[in-house]
Write an enzyme that holds these catalytic residues in place. Structure first.
Site, mmCIF file in Angstrom:
data_model
loop_
_atom_site.group_PDB
_atom_site.id
_atom_site.type_symbol
_atom_site.label_atom_id
_atom_site.label_comp_id
_atom_site.label_asym_id
_atom_site.label_seq_id
_atom_site.Cartn_x
_atom_site.Cartn_y
_atom_site.Cartn_z
ATOM 1 N N LYS A 1 0.940 -1.282 -0.035
ATOM 2 C CA LYS A 1 0.009 0.067 0.065
ATOM 3 C C LYS A 1 0.886 1.308 0.052
ATOM 4 O O LYS A 1 1.618 1.339 1.056
ATOM 5 C CB LYS A 1 -0.828 -0.050 1.198
ATOM 6 C CG LYS A 1 -2.310 -0.095 1.071
ATOM 7 C CD LYS A 1 -2.936 0.077 2.464
ATOM 8 C CE LYS A 1 -4.343 0.230 2.177
ATOM 9 N NZ LYS A 1 -5.167 0.213 3.627
HETATM 10 C C1 E4P Z 1 -8.548 0.969 3.446
HETATM 11 O O1 E4P Z 1 -7.862 0.106 3.072
HETATM 12 C C2 E4P Z 1 -8.493 1.591 4.767
HETATM 13 O O2 E4P Z 1 -7.667 0.848 5.565
HETATM 14 C C3 E4P Z 1 -9.871 1.985 5.382
HETATM 15 O O3 E4P Z 1 -10.866 1.523 4.485
HETATM 16 C C4 E4P Z 1 -9.879 3.301 5.986
HETATM 17 O O4 E4P Z 1 -11.183 3.287 6.583
HETATM 18 P P1 E4P Z 1 -11.522 4.442 7.731
HETATM 19 O O5 E4P Z 1 -11.939 5.586 7.080
HETATM 20 O O6 E4P Z 1 -12.487 3.568 8.491
HETATM 21 O O7 E4P Z 1 -10.298 4.439 8.902
#
Ligand code: E4P
Length: 232
Positions: free
Chosen positions: A87
């Site tokens: 990522k």
């Molecule tokens: C995506 O890969 C992220 O980890 C995630 O969806 C972030 O979500 P949040 O806004 O609930 O922290």
């Protein structure tokens, strides 16, 4: 086409449980989820997860804040497993576009998940830097947009359209807030949606009749009024 469900979690025990579910196609983690899970050593914790999740795709995020750190961490994370997506935040903490990092890694064939995307402009810039033959996920943070009063659907729809000719590039609905987001993701033919375990549990129970929903709702209110011994 089917909208794949990923589980957005880093907790080891939950991954063990959800990895067994057929409804779950993969996992996404991020440094905040890793911290929440109590990870002390990022590498060891991730590798423990990978002993459980051996086949389903799983994303681990770099936390370096400059080009060299990001590339270095990406190489290391990439070696942890064949099912690993690295990522990369679309910009660093100073707002500098990660295009050079993305370009380098993508053309070296490293599977990427470009994260923290909020605009179609960002999608266009990322696409210019991708090797379209390398499997890549583009994560649009729908819930965080909605939390700030912005409709995420236009960005998602435009992005889905922009990648429709590239088989290896998938749009991911990230930052899910409610079970209905899965229905919306399916309607717009989004490739993937990542959801917290609690939301996946709700999606698993989709299909309850309105009659039963009404009875359950009234039952809950009645039970609580009894527990509190309400009198008028
Ligand atoms: C995506 O890969 C992220 O980890 C995630 O969806 C972030 O979500 P949040 O806004 O609930 O922290």
């Amino acid at each position: 086409m089917r909208t794949k469900i990923f589980c957005d979690i880093a907790d080891f025990k939950t991954i063990k449980l959800f990895n067994k579910k057929r409804i779950v196609d993969g996992f996404t983690t991020n440094p905040s989820l890793m911290r929440l899970a109590g990870a002390k050593n990022y590498k060891n914790y991730s590798q423990r997860i990978l002993k459980i999740c051996k086949k389903k795709p799983i994303s681990f995020e770099v936390f370096g804040d400059n080009f060299d750190e990001m590339v270095d961490q990406a190489y290391k994370i990439n070696k942890w497993g064949k099912n690993v997506y690295v990522k990369i935040p679309v910009v660093n903490s100073k707002g500098v576009f990660s295009g050079k990092v993305i370009n380098k890694l993508s053309f070296e064939g490293i599977k990427l998940n470009i994260t923290a995307i909020y605009t179609y402009e960002q999608i266009k810039k990322v696409l210019k830097n991708l090797n379209k033959k390398t499997p890549t996920i583009l994560s649009i943070f729908a819930g965080r947009m909605a939390d700030k009063g912005k409709d995420p659907l236009p960005v998602l729809k435009q992005s889905i359209k922009a990648v429709k000719d590239f088989k290896k590039i998938e749009i991911l609905w990230a930052s899910t807030r409610e079970a209905y987001n899965f229905t919306q993701a399916k309607q717009i033919r989004c490739n993937i949606i990542t959801m917290p375990p609690s939301v996946i549990n709700k999606v698993e129970k989709f299909g309850m009749s309105s009659k039963l929903m009404t009875i359950n709702t009234v039952k809950n209110f009645l039970e609580d009024s009894k527990k509190s011994k309400f009198r008028i």
